[in-house]
Design an enzyme around this catalytic site. Sequence first.
Site, PDB file in Angstrom:
ATOM      1  N   SER A 106       0.852  -1.191   0.000  1.00 34.38           N
ATOM      2  CA  SER A 106       0.000   0.000   0.000  1.00 34.38           C
ATOM      3  C   SER A 106       0.884   1.236   0.000  1.00 34.38           C
ATOM      4  CB  SER A 106      -0.882   0.019   1.242  1.00 34.38           C
ATOM      5  OG  SER A 106      -1.390   1.337   1.422  1.00 34.38           O
ATOM      6  N   HIS A 161      -1.134  -1.299  -4.237  1.00 35.86           N
ATOM      7  CA  HIS A 161      -2.424  -1.028  -3.609  1.00 35.86           C
ATOM      8  C   HIS A 161      -2.520   0.484  -3.409  1.00 35.86           C
ATOM      9  CE1 HIS A 161      -5.895  -2.076  -1.018  1.00 35.86           C
ATOM     10  NE2 HIS A 161      -5.479  -1.089  -0.230  1.00 35.86           N
ATOM     11  N   ASP A 191      -6.241  -6.505   4.203  1.00 34.87           N
ATOM     12  CA  ASP A 191      -5.652  -5.161   4.235  1.00 34.87           C
ATOM     13  C   ASP A 191      -5.770  -4.583   5.634  1.00 34.87           C
ATOM     14  OD1 ASP A 191      -4.853  -2.555   3.700  1.00 34.87           O
ATOM     15  OD2 ASP A 191      -6.630  -2.046   2.513  1.00 34.87           O
TER      16      ASP A 191
HETATM   17  C1  DX5 Z   1      -6.201   1.535   5.572  1.00 33.52           C
HETATM   18  C2  DX5 Z   1      -5.774   1.262   4.154  1.00 33.52           C
HETATM   19  C3  DX5 Z   1      -4.653   0.319   4.084  1.00 33.52           C
HETATM   20  C4  DX5 Z   1      -3.395   0.802   4.763  1.00 33.52           C
HETATM   21  C5  DX5 Z   1      -2.698  -0.359   5.350  1.00 33.52           C
HETATM   22  O1  DX5 Z   1      -7.403   2.233   5.556  1.00 33.52           O
HETATM   23  O2  DX5 Z   1      -6.851   0.703   3.416  1.00 33.52           O
HETATM   24  O3  DX5 Z   1      -4.390  -0.077   2.748  1.00 33.52           O
HETATM   25  O4  DX5 Z   1      -2.515   1.467   3.893  1.00 33.52           O
HETATM   26  O5  DX5 Z   1      -1.621   0.087   6.079  1.00 33.52           O
HETATM   27  P1  DX5 Z   1      -0.852  -0.864   7.084  1.00 33.52           P
HETATM   28  O6  DX5 Z   1      -0.333  -2.014   6.295  1.00 33.52           O
HETATM   29  O7  DX5 Z   1       0.218   0.017   7.625  1.00 33.52           O
HETATM   30  O8  DX5 Z   1      -1.847  -1.299   8.128  1.00 33.52           O
HETATM   31 ZN    ZN Z   2      -6.353  -0.234   1.475  1.00 33.96          ZN
END
Ligand code: DX5
Ligand code: ZN
Length: 246
Positions: A9, A34, A202
Amino acid sequence: APPAIIAPSILSADFGALGKECSDTINNGADWLHVDIMDGHFVPNITFGAPVVTKIRSHVAKPTEKHGKGTFDCHMMIAEPKKWVKEFKNAGCDLYCFHYEAAISSTAAESPEATSDAKTSPKELIRYIHDQGMLAGIAIKPDTKVDVLWDILETKDEKEKPDMVLIMTVHPGFGGQKFMASELPKVAALRQRYPELNIEVDGGLGPGTIDQAADAGANVIVAGSAVFGAKDPSEVIAKLREAVEA
Ligand code: DX5
Ligand code: ZN
């Protein structure tokens, strides 16, 4: 289960150098990127819109096959998912993943024929995304039961079938939150019924939580802070892949 797909992401990337961050991430072994789109309404945070996607697209080659390397997996945390489909297609999005919760409130409100049967509106949106030439994903938040997906997944009409389901393992809105293992029974229930479905997880994923998610049956793995916060992102990407393939 379908092959492992690692989708870092870019929410945790350096937004001041986003083009390079994206191309580096693909070179570090990522399959997809992502791309988190937040509108400040559906979630309490704002990221960026289609013009930024257009710019980063020029740094990452388009996938040469369905679900291929370089796929832009756009996670649409927006209140009006139908409104932005064409715009994101034109920006270079490959997979448009909308939230079920947004679809049942916004498309039902927009379309008079949808109000009598709100459940059909996600299918209409999937059809619309397919008609625009993108893959379609459907996401659910932690507070939404997995049961809402059965009717959608059971459709006999290929045009209305999602290419991917996203089970959120945090409340959407921010990177770096704690992984919610409580969401994994949803993944397991989906995997049991649909051996070939792309199931994405996610939120809070990294080397410490991947095994649980992989055991439940997830094959598309999003990780933001774990990849972009690492000294060696390629090592983290490789670890995530190994855990899913194990
Ligand atoms: C949260 C997003 C995720 C986020 C995940 O609302 O949809 O895609 O970037 O981040 P991490 O991996 O740091 O939890
Ligand atoms: Zn996301």
